[in-house]
Design a protein around this motif. Structure first.
Motif, mmCIF file in Angstrom:
data_model
loop_
_atom_site.group_PDB
_atom_site.id
_atom_site.type_symbol
_atom_site.label_atom_id
_atom_site.label_comp_id
_atom_site.label_asym_id
_atom_site.label_seq_id
_atom_site.Cartn_x
_atom_site.Cartn_y
_atom_site.Cartn_z
ATOM 1 N N VAL A 256 0.332 -0.671 -6.782
ATOM 2 C CA VAL A 256 1.411 -1.635 -6.997
ATOM 3 C C VAL A 256 1.823 -2.342 -5.711
ATOM 4 O O VAL A 256 2.047 -3.552 -5.706
ATOM 5 N N ALA B 10 2.030 -5.487 6.531
ATOM 6 C CA ALA B 10 1.412 -6.694 7.097
ATOM 7 C C ALA B 10 -0.095 -6.787 6.854
ATOM 8 O O ALA B 10 -0.593 -7.845 6.448
ATOM 9 N N MET C 48 -1.772 -9.949 4.914
ATOM 10 C CA MET C 48 -2.668 -10.875 5.610
ATOM 11 C C MET C 48 -4.047 -10.902 4.952
ATOM 12 O O MET C 48 -4.654 -11.971 4.852
ATOM 13 N N ARG D 241 3.435 -17.996 -3.321
ATOM 14 C CA ARG D 241 4.350 -16.922 -3.744
ATOM 15 C C ARG D 241 3.740 -16.115 -4.891
ATOM 16 O O ARG D 241 3.861 -14.891 -4.936
ATOM 17 N N GLU D 242 3.077 -16.806 -5.806
ATOM 18 C CA GLU D 242 2.480 -16.070 -6.925
ATOM 19 C C GLU D 242 1.318 -15.196 -6.454
ATOM 20 O O GLU D 242 1.187 -14.049 -6.873
ATOM 21 N N LEU E 14 0.955 -13.918 -3.523
ATOM 22 C CA LEU E 14 1.500 -12.807 -2.730
ATOM 23 C C LEU E 14 2.342 -11.862 -3.582
ATOM 24 O O LEU E 14 2.844 -10.844 -3.094
ATOM 25 N N GLY E 15 2.498 -12.207 -4.866
ATOM 26 C CA GLY E 15 3.361 -11.422 -5.750
ATOM 27 C C GLY E 15 2.862 -10.004 -5.992
ATOM 28 O O GLY E 15 3.589 -9.179 -6.521
ATOM 29 N N ASN F 60 2.001 -8.048 -3.506
ATOM 30 C CA ASN F 60 2.255 -7.289 -2.270
ATOM 31 C C ASN F 60 3.761 -7.140 -2.087
ATOM 32 O O ASN F 60 4.501 -8.124 -2.169
ATOM 33 N N LEU F 61 4.192 -5.908 -1.819
ATOM 34 C CA LEU F 61 5.619 -5.665 -1.604
ATOM 35 C C LEU F 61 5.942 -5.611 -0.119
ATOM 36 O O LEU F 61 5.206 -5.008 0.669
ATOM 37 N N ARG G 17 9.535 -4.741 2.104
ATOM 38 C CA ARG G 17 10.907 -4.283 1.932
ATOM 39 C C ARG G 17 11.821 -4.818 3.031
ATOM 40 O O ARG G 17 13.028 -4.651 2.952
ATOM 41 N N TYR H 199 10.587 -12.025 2.276
ATOM 42 C CA TYR H 199 9.366 -12.819 2.045
ATOM 43 C C TYR H 199 9.366 -14.216 2.664
ATOM 44 O O TYR H 199 8.303 -14.809 2.848
#
Lengths: 868, 169
Positions: B56, B115, B119, B138-139, B141-142, B144-145, B147, B151
């Motif tokens: 996830v 990171a 990347m 954004r989609e 990269l969606g 990858n979390l 915290r 973003y």
């Protein structure tokens, strides 16, 4: 005084040389840390596995609450590759129980060990530790440990915990209420009787979890020849971990410890000198701490006294404490400020077996036992007059600390901070708070970014409730009741002094300017035309980052000294410069910001500064490490102070060499020279070489130096408040209940900024966690305390598609003192839940009492679906 | 709790031949080893991080045969014959990839545990098609979390890399 201008956008190439004071501070110097972290060269705890290292896995309770009736490790022990299986009863033989860290009057803190032996108290409670040749084998063997349980009633809600008949999780406490105390400030009865209105609401915040992307982990290395213990860990507080391992991870004979202390004059002398230095001028403050607190603890848990003596003697009886080194850390948000039971269990196992062991937590363990927070219910009553003047505040707080107390920072200190900060920057005449802490069968409550944030959330919600009932706007009621420049000097009802740095109202006024409020009606109409409802929410707060000099004395009298921040600055005999800090960076970019502060003091380039941290044999001592938004103001304040100090001694020596007056000597680009005569300058290396030649070297932290100076930024430093107003716009889809955030604005004032890009990153990261808390994340449990969110399929962390761009506007109020950088680590998370929930209430026109508002809850509130 | 029939350690090793960051390798690992564990433990490539180990968080993202994959969900055995790229292979002769430079310029990361995954996702996306809008980025990269950052700085970094790559092509 203030310069309410907008963003700093300047960037500074780190290769550029410093050119005297102030060249780097205030600019977005690019991160020093990136040079290793962007190329995969970081060293996180899981990255270091020495040859022959063993691996650990824990056996954990599948039940929320049960008696342990049997444990059979024979099959696990027989699995090839398994070295040892250690159970809860083994741990009781090997280690000391955890002791209370802070005592509050009336608080009961249980004594407990790192593994449970008789009773398990939450799903995930560790009962055994398997040590094996690989993590995979250790996990296989953990499943072969046969544990039998007699299941007890699990307590999963605050209501069930408050029931005096509920099964006591800590039998000595008799029930699950561990703390209950009411404090009054001002004439509460009189004000509430006299006011025109009293409004009351109850606000509920469910459990959240810190969830750093790196889980917890520890490597305990034992030197097979000397027995010396060396630890690497993902910890926000290396010295705290070191002391706790020394105190808890083995159990020694008390009389022997005392004999060893008394018969070793060196150790005795060192201890007395350290104690004298610590108590020093703080003697009076230390004496003011409340002894009734410990009396209650001893009455409820008499073993506390014996264990304190035994553990204290053990700490005095030897000086071979483990060496702890923390390197790169993948986030913490408070969770890694705790010392984990697992860390003590792994250290105990390594000491018992005499071999190195690594434990890396998995995500399911982290979601169950890695730290949870924020589960509180607050009932607020505000007494006010018809014109909207708020006069009295009465708060009833219940905090759900879960099964085990946070160690060392958890519910008790959070409750105290919540009480002190609850009235906010409003001119209340009277304030009462009843605070209760209950135990439930859930994961432990730890500090999570702005641990006290629900005082802001509940107060800012309640202020909006009052405004709606009286027909005032959100901003009108705040402006009317907030302290402002005409009020200084002032003090909160709860004690802490307020001064010009409490510029909350200015941030509110600035936010109103930037919020285009005259366009609001048009935005609302547009949203309606698309089947949506638009709302706007304001929220304002001030936080003690670091707070005025008297702040912590109001939170917990006698403990301010714990907050002192040491730093050392040195020049090696070869002329290189080191700054030594007790801070433990884990994402905050200390190596960059401290290099900026030090380079400006010393007239050198960013890359000329080496920051030393994390290694307890080198870094200065303080127990708390990094947390509490203290890295910028307090840690940074210490760096500035010690940098200035180092500059003065270097300049004094250089002035001798240059046959000049110290007042005429300047440093530019590493060139120490008489002002106006740069051609006849000296380098740091040349000055250091002369110090060596003249036989003037000094003993520093880690050997011999040309110069080495120490300073401490004390809690009585310049201080000041960090403040902000958040404004959130939401669009609520009335069919799906989905909430979108078309705009989010933060106007913050943390004083003069060290690195604007880093401040923006801290603010935005905090807001993102606030958005997560309200719309997505919930560490859910059922009524019997069975966890419902133990994977990332259930605990939903927002992604790049959910978090909008966040506008950050900076105001920079100067404090009356010299060290006036103020903290921003926590603020984003403090303001966001209030602004978002206020916006949702404004959009749907229904009072919002919950902090967690997923789509189904929005539809319930709007009456579109029925709650079950 | 115990069920000895299903939890016996699976024995036996397997040798995996593949290319990692341009070099041919042959690695002997237990059959059940995940690709991420092979990279980290057997090859010492610890730049690939494990955040959730259930597919996830995306921290373990690497590029296998040109596609971004989660190395925690792939067995080492499945990587036989494939071309693998990790964060350690992104810079060439010490010169950073445009994505790395852009992240540095835009203060992309904080703790940076996530990171490498971000990347590698970004590199695979831009190699596939460098013309990406902010919404598309954004989609992509969606998965990858992060915290720490919220973003914005990461998205700005990828947008800057898009500009650089466009300028170069």
């Amino acid at each position: 005084m203030t310069s309410p201008e907008t963003h700093h956008t300047g960037t500074f190439d780190t290769a550029t040389q410093g050119s005297g004071l102030g060249a780097f501070t205030g600019t977005s110097v690019k991160r020093v840390e990136d040079h290793r972290l962007l190329v995969g060269d970081g060293r996180y705890v899981a990255d270091v596995v020495p040859p022959g290292c063993l691996h650990a896995a824990f056996v954990r309770s599948p039940f929320p609450h049960a008696r342990l009736t049997g444990i059979d490790t024979s099959e696990a022990t027989r699995l090839p590759g398994v070295v040892s299986v250690i159970t809860g009863s083994d741990i009781e033989e090997l280690t000391n129980p955890f002791l209370p860290f802070l005592a509050l009057p009336g608080l009961y803190t249980p004594l407990y060990h790192s593994l449970s032996s008789e009773r398990v108290r939450f799903v995930g409670d560790p009962v055994a530790l398997v040590v094996a040749s690989s993590r995979a084998v250790a996990e296989d063997a953990a499943e072969l440990v046969d544990v039998t349980y007699e299941v007890l009633d699990g307590i999963g809600t605050i209501d069930r915990a408050l029931d005096p008949e509920s099964e006591p999780i800590w039998p000595r406490a008799k029930n699950n209420l561990l703390y209950d105390r009411t404090t009054d400030h001002g004439d509460v009865e009189g004000v509430f009787a006299d006011a025109d209105h009293v409004f009351t609401e109850t606000f509920r915040c469910p459990r959240q979890s810190n969830q750093p992307m790196e889980t917890r982990g520890i490597l305990v290395e034992v030197d097979s020849v000397t027995g010396a213990v060396s630890v690497r860990a993902a910890t926000q507080a290396p010295h705290m971990l070191r002391w706790q391992i020394a105190a808890y991870a083995r159990k020694e004979s008390g009389p022997q410890s005392i004999r060893s202390f008394l018969t070793n004059p060196e150790r005795r002398g060192a201890f007395l000198a350290a104690a004298k230095a610590f108590v020093g001028d703080k003697g009076e403050a230390l004496q003011s701490s409340d002894s009734t607190a410990m009396q209650h603890q001893l009455k409820t848990e008499p073993r506390t006294a014996l264990q304190m003596v035994r553990t204290g003697a053990q700490l005095l009886g030897r000086d071979d404490y483990p060496h702890v080194d923390a390197d790169d850390i993948g986030g913490g948000f408070g969770a890694k400020g705790s010392v984990a039971r697992e860390e003590i269990a792994v250290a105990a196992a390594a000491l018992a077996i005499g071999r190195s062991i690594q434990w890396i937590e998995d995500r399911m363990e982290n979601l169950m036992d890695g730290g949870q927070a924020r589960e509180e219910e607050l009932t607020l009553s505000i007494a006010c007059d018809a014109d909207g003047t708020v006069r009295g505040l009465d708060v009833d707080l219940v905090l759900d600390q879960g099964a085990y107390p946070g160690n060392p920072v958890g519910a008790p200190i959070t409750v105290r901070i919540m009480e002190v900060m609850q009235p906010g920057a409003y001119r209340f005449e009277a304030f009462r708070q009843r605070s209760r802490i209950v135990a439930t069968n859930k994961g432990k409550y730890v500090a999570y970014r702005g641990p006290w944030a629900n005082e802001t959330w509940a107060r800012e919600r309640m202020i909006n409730v009052v405004a709606r009932r009286l027909g005032l706007s959100q901003t009108e009621i705040r402006r009317k009741n907030m302290y402002g420049d005409e009020d200084w000097p002032a003090a909160m009802l709860t004690g802490p002094a307020l001064d010009v740095t409490c510029s909350v109202r200015k941030t509110l006024e600035r936010a109103e300017e930037l919020a285009d409020l005259d366009r609001l009606d048009a935005l609302r109409a547009d949203a309606v035309s698309r089947g949506k409802r638009l709302g706007i929410g304001f929220a304002s707060y001030h936080e003690a980052a670091p707070g005025p000099p008297d702040y912590f004395e109001h939170v917990n009298p006698g403990t301010s000294a714990l907050l002192d921040q040491p730093a050392t600055a040195s020049v090696s005999v070869d002329g290189t410069i080191q700054i030594w800090t007790s801070q433990m960076p884990h994402g905050q970019s200390h190596e960059t910001t401290y290099a900026q502060l030090a380079a400006d003091q010393l007239g050198v380039a960013i890359e000329d500064i080496e920051l030393v941290y994390g290694d307890t044999s080198r870094a200065p001592f303080d127990l708390l490490g990094t947390g509490g938004s203290r890295g910028g103001p307090v840690g940074g304040g210490a760096v500035r102070k010690v940098g200035r100090h180092l500059r003065s001694v270097v300049v004094a020596k250089a002035a001798d060499m240059l046959e000049a007056s110290v007042d005429d000597v300047t440093i530019e680009r590493g060139n120490i020279h008489v002002a106006g005569v740069p051609a006849r300058g000296l380098t740091y290396a040349e000055v250091a070489a002369r110090v060596v030649a003249d036989g003037e070297t000094v003993d520093g932290r880690d050997g011999t130096y040309a110069f080495s100076v120490d300073d401490t930024y004390t809690s009585a430093g310049d201080g000041g408040w960090s403040v902000a107003t958040h404004v959130c716009w939401v669009e609520v889809d009335v069919e799906t209940g989905i909430v979108e955030i078309p705009r989010y604005l933060v106007v913050e004032d943390c004083g003069p900024i060290i690195n604007p890009a880093i401040v923006d990153g801290q603010v935005r990261g905090g807001v993102a966690q606030g958005i997560g808390a309200v719309l997505y994340e919930r560490a859910a449990y059922d009524e019997q305390a069975n966890p419902q969110a133990s994977t990332y399929m259930d605990y939903l962390i927002p992604t790049a598609t959910e978090i909008p761009r966040i506008e950050v506007d900076h105001m920079e109020t100067l404090s009356p003192g010299e060290n006036d950088h103020r903290g921003v680590g926590e603020g984003g998370m403090i303001g966001a839940p209030a602004a978002i929930t206020n916006a949702i209430e404004d959009a749907i026109g229904v009072t919002v009492n919950d902090q967690h508002l997923p789509p189904y809850r929005i539809l319930e509130l709007m009456g579109i679906i029925r709650p079950d | 709790m115990s069920d000895s029939t299903t939890h016996v350690a699976i024995g036996g090793d397997i040798t995996i031949g593949c290319t990692v960051n341009g070099e041919a390798v042959a690695v002997q690992v237990p059959v059940r080893t995940s690709l991420s564990d092979m990279l980290r433990a057997a090859l010492g490539l610890t730049g690939t991080h494990l955040g959730c180990e259930h597919g996830v968080c995306g921290a373990c993202t690497i590029i296998v045969d040109g596609a971004a994959v989660r190395s925690c969900l792939m067995l080492a055995a499945q990587a036989e014959g494939s071309d693998i790229r990790t964060i350690e292979g992104l810079a060439v002769d010490g010169r950073w990839h445009p994505v790395q430079t852009a992240m540095h310029d835009h203060h992309g990361f904080q703790c940076a545990f996530c990171a490498p995954g971000f990347m590698m996702t970004a590199v695979a996306m831009l190699e596939d098609d460098p013309n990406r809008s902010e919404q598309e980025i954004r989609e992509e990269l969606g998965g990858n979390l992060c915290r720490c950052t919220g973003y914005e700085s990461i998205v700005d970094g990828v947008l800057a890399a898009v500009a650089t790559l466009r300028g170069a092509s």
